[in-house]
Design an enzyme around this catalytic site. Structure first.
Site, mmCIF file in Angstrom:
data_model
loop_
_atom_site.group_PDB
_atom_site.id
_atom_site.type_symbol
_atom_site.label_atom_id
_atom_site.label_comp_id
_atom_site.label_asym_id
_atom_site.label_seq_id
_atom_site.Cartn_x
_atom_site.Cartn_y
_atom_site.Cartn_z
ATOM 1 N N TYR A 143 0.803 -1.215 0.000
ATOM 2 C CA TYR A 143 0.000 0.000 0.000
ATOM 3 C C TYR A 143 0.841 1.272 0.000
ATOM 4 O O TYR A 143 0.383 2.317 -0.450
ATOM 5 C CB TYR A 143 -0.908 0.033 1.233
ATOM 6 C CG TYR A 143 -2.191 -0.738 1.090
ATOM 7 C CD1 TYR A 143 -2.178 -2.106 0.842
ATOM 8 C CD2 TYR A 143 -3.416 -0.107 1.213
ATOM 9 C CE1 TYR A 143 -3.354 -2.818 0.738
ATOM 10 C CE2 TYR A 143 -4.604 -0.813 1.105
ATOM 11 C CZ TYR A 143 -4.565 -2.159 0.869
ATOM 12 O OH TYR A 143 -5.734 -2.855 0.760
ATOM 13 N N LYS A 194 3.920 -15.108 1.759
ATOM 14 C CA LYS A 194 4.300 -16.029 0.685
ATOM 15 C C LYS A 194 5.838 -16.063 0.614
ATOM 16 O O LYS A 194 6.456 -15.534 -0.307
ATOM 17 C CB LYS A 194 3.651 -15.640 -0.648
ATOM 18 C CG LYS A 194 2.238 -16.226 -0.750
ATOM 19 C CD LYS A 194 1.562 -15.994 -2.064
ATOM 20 C CE LYS A 194 2.112 -16.819 -3.197
ATOM 21 N NZ LYS A 194 1.708 -18.248 -3.161
ATOM 22 N N ASP A 227 -2.003 -18.187 0.219
ATOM 23 C CA ASP A 227 -3.001 -18.870 -0.622
ATOM 24 C C ASP A 227 -3.614 -20.049 0.128
ATOM 25 O O ASP A 227 -4.833 -20.241 0.143
ATOM 26 C CB ASP A 227 -2.409 -19.291 -1.977
ATOM 27 C CG ASP A 227 -1.064 -19.998 -1.862
ATOM 28 O OD1 ASP A 227 -0.497 -20.054 -0.751
ATOM 29 O OD2 ASP A 227 -0.574 -20.498 -2.897
ATOM 30 N N ASP A 251 -6.037 -7.447 4.095
ATOM 31 C CA ASP A 251 -7.230 -6.853 3.490
ATOM 32 C C ASP A 251 -8.093 -7.957 2.873
ATOM 33 O O ASP A 251 -9.304 -8.044 3.113
ATOM 34 C CB ASP A 251 -6.805 -5.826 2.435
ATOM 35 C CG ASP A 251 -7.985 -5.089 1.830
ATOM 36 O OD1 ASP A 251 -8.893 -4.717 2.585
ATOM 37 O OD2 ASP A 251 -8.000 -4.899 0.601
ATOM 38 N N ASP A 255 -11.843 -9.719 4.490
ATOM 39 C CA ASP A 255 -13.125 -9.744 3.774
ATOM 40 C C ASP A 255 -13.618 -11.189 3.661
ATOM 41 O O ASP A 255 -14.803 -11.479 3.799
ATOM 42 C CB ASP A 255 -12.989 -9.141 2.359
ATOM 43 C CG ASP A 255 -13.417 -7.668 2.306
ATOM 44 O OD1 ASP A 255 -13.195 -6.947 3.296
ATOM 45 O OD2 ASP A 255 -13.972 -7.238 1.267
HETATM 46 C C1 IPM Z 1 -10.264 -1.542 4.122
HETATM 47 C C2 IPM Z 1 -10.424 -0.897 2.771
HETATM 48 C C3 IPM Z 1 -9.256 0.043 2.500
HETATM 49 C C4 IPM Z 1 -8.009 -0.820 2.409
HETATM 50 C C5 IPM Z 1 -9.364 0.938 1.262
HETATM 51 C C6 IPM Z 1 -10.610 1.736 1.249
HETATM 52 C C7 IPM Z 1 -8.185 1.851 1.174
HETATM 53 O O1 IPM Z 1 -10.577 -1.850 1.783
HETATM 54 O O2 IPM Z 1 -10.146 -0.821 5.125
HETATM 55 O O3 IPM Z 1 -10.292 -2.764 4.197
HETATM 56 O O4 IPM Z 1 -7.742 -1.431 1.359
HETATM 57 O O5 IPM Z 1 -7.285 -0.868 3.406
HETATM 58 MN MN MN Z 2 -10.800 -3.897 2.531
#
Ligand code: IPM
Ligand code: MN
Ligand code: NAD
Length: 370
Positions: A143, A194, A227, A251, A255
Site C-alpha cells: 500500500y 508467501k 493462498d 485486506d 473480507d
Molecule cells: C479496508 C479498505 C481500504 C483498504 C481501502 C478503502 C483503502 O478496503 O479498510 O479494508 O484497502 O485498506
Molecule cells: Mn478492505
C-alpha cells in the site's frame, strides 16, 4: 475540566453516514443512562470532503484526529470519484489517517454470533463458535511501498508499479501486537505470507520466528502461505486463533473471514499505533466494509459492524469493558429475537432496515441496563 473522551466522528460516504447515525443513538443512550460524557466532534472525509473542499481529507482533520482520544470512521469511496487520480481519491482519507497517526496494527476480529450461525454461506458445523483475530499490518507493504506509479515507456506502452516492502522493525512491532493478543486468547499465532515466492515474505517469516524465540517463547507460532490460508479459512476456520499478516493479504483475508460470520456488515475493526511517552495510543475504529454504493441511500445497510466498532473503541481506548459488553450482548439478543437486515436475512426472520436495527439495539440496552 476537559473530557478525557474526545471522540472524532468521520462518517464519510455512501452507507457510512447511515450506519454512523445508529451509533449516535447508542452514544446518546450511554450519555443518558451511563453518566459518561463524550466530547464529540465530526468532520468530512472521502468523497464528502472532496465535494466540500476539493481534497479527500484536510490537514485540519488529520490534526483533529491526532488530538482526539479515539477516532470513529465510517467508510469512504464511490463510483463517482473512481476516475480521480490516487492523490485525490476518497480512499486516500483512510490511508492518510493510518499513516499520519502511525496506526500500524489493524485488528479485525471475526466472531460467529450464535444466532447468525445460519446466516453464513458455510455449514453451521464448520463455523459455530468461531472466534478468530486477524492482525493486519496497516502502514506498510504494497500500500505504501516505493517505487510506485504508472509510467509511459518509450514505445508508448504503459507500466504500472507497486512495491511490497517490509523492514524488520515494521514486522516486529505488528508481530508483538499479535503475540500479546494471543496470550490473552488461545496463545496461538499463525503468521501468513508467501515466503515461497517473495523476499519480503521470507523476511517476514524469519523475523517472526526470531521474535518468538526472543520474546514470546510461551506462545505457539506457526507459518502458512497466504493462498493456503485463504483455503484453510473456508475449510476449517476454527484451527486459527490469531493470524498476523501483511497489509494486502490482511485486506483480502479479512473480507473472506467476514463471510464466515454471516456478512461483511458484521465485522468491526480497530487500528492502533504505538503507545506514546504519555501513555496515549492513537486508535481508529471502523467497520471493514466500504461505502456499499449498491445499497447506499436505501436505509437497508446493516449498522452492526459500525456499532461493534464503537464497542471496540469503548473497550480498547476508554477501558469501558462493561459498556462494550452491554452493546455486544444487546446485539446478540436482538439477532436472537429474529430481527435481521437484508444481508443476514434467514428463513423465519423479520427483515428490518438500518434504523429499526439501531433502535432495537438501544431498546435492548435499556432492558439490560435500565
Ligand atoms: C479496508 C479498505 C481500504 C483498504 C481501502 C478503502 C483503502 O478496503 O479498510 O479494508 O484497502 O485498506
Ligand atoms: Mn478492505
Ligand atoms: P463494500 O464493502 O462497500 O461492499 C461490498 C458488498 O458488501 C456490497 O454488495 C455491499 O452492498 C455489501 N455490504 C457492505 N457493507 C454492508 C453493510 N453494512 N450492510 C449490508 N451490506 C453491506 O466494497 P466495494 O463495493 O468493493 O467498495 C465500495 C467502495 O467502498 C469503494 O469505493 C471502495 O474503495 C470503498 N471501501 C472503503 C472502505 C473504507 O472506507 N474503510 C473499505 C472498503 C471499501
Amino acid at each position: 475540566m476537559a473530557s478525557n473522551k474526545r471522540l472524532l466522528i468521520l462518517p464519510g460516504d455512501g452507507i457510512g453516514p447511515e450506519v454512523m447515525y445508529e451509533v449516535r443513538r447508542v452514544i446518546d443512550w450511554m450519555e443518558r443512562r451511563r453518566a459518561v460524557t463524550f466530547e464529540l466532534d465530526e468532520d468530512l472525509v472521502g468523497g464528502a470532503a472532496i465535494e466540500a473542499t476539493g481534497k479527500p481529507i484536510q490537514p485540519a482533520t488529520v490534526e483533529k484526529a491526532k488530538a482526539a482520544d479515539a477516532v470513529l470512521f465510517g467508510s469512504v469511496g464511490g463510483p463517482q470519484w473512481d476516475r480521480l487520480g490516487f492523490e485525490l481519491r476518497p480512499e486516500l482519507a483512510i490511508l492518510t489517517l493510518r499513516r499520519e497517526l502511525g496506526l500500524f496494527a489493524n485488528l479485525r476480529p471475526a466472531v460467529v454470533l450464535d444466532p447468525l450461525v445460519d446466516a453464513s454461506t458455510l455449514k453451521p458445523e464448520v463455523i459455530r463458535g468461531l472466534d478468530l483475530m486477524i492482525v493486519r499490518e496497516s502502514t506498510g507493504g504494497l500500500y505504501f511501498g516505493e517505487p510506485r506509479g504508472i509510467e509511459t515507456l518509450p514505445d508508448g506502452r504503459k507500466r504500472g508499479v507497486n512495491t511490497e516492502v517490509y523492514t524488520t522493525d515494521e514486522i516486529e512491532r505488528v508481530g508483538r501486537v499479535a503475540f500479546e493478543l494471543a496470550r490473552k486468547r488461545q496463545n496461538r499465532v499463525c503468521s501468513v505470507e508467501k515466503a515461497n515466492v517473495m523476499e519480503s515474505g521470507l523476511l517476514w517469516r524469519q523475523t517472526m520466528t526470531a521474535l518468538r524465540e526472543r520474546e514470546f517463547a510461551d506462545v505457539e507460532l506457526s507459518h502458512m502461505y497466504a493462498d493456503n490460508c485463504a483455503m484453510q479459512l473456508v475449510r476449517n476456520p476454527r484451527q486459527f486463533d490469531v493470524i498476523v499478516t501483511s497489509n494486502l493479504f490482511g485486506d483480502l483475508l479479512s473480507d473472506l473471514a467476514s463471510m464466515l460470520t454471516g456478512s461483511l456488515g458484521m465485522l468491526p475493526s480497530a487500528t492502533i499505533g504505538a503507545p506514546e511517552p504519555g501513555g496515549k495510543r492513537h486508535a481508529l475504529y471502523e467497520p471493514i466494509h466500504g461505502s456499499a454504493p449498491d445499497i447506499a441511500g436505501r436505509g437497508i445497510a446493516n449498522p452492526l459492524a459500525q456499532i461493534l466498532s464503537f464497542a471496540m473503541l469503548l473497550r480498547y481506548s476508554f477501558g469501558m469493558d462493561e459498556e462494550a459488553g452491554l452493546i455486544e450482548r444487546a446485539i446478540v439478543t436482538v439477532l436472537g429475537s429474529g430481527l435481521r437486515t437484508a444481508d443476514i436475512m434467514a428463513p423465519h426472520s423479520a427483515k428490518v432496515g438500518t434504523q429499526v436495527m439501531g433502535e432495537a439495539v438501544v431498546r435492548e440496552l435499556d432492558k439490560l441496563a435500565p
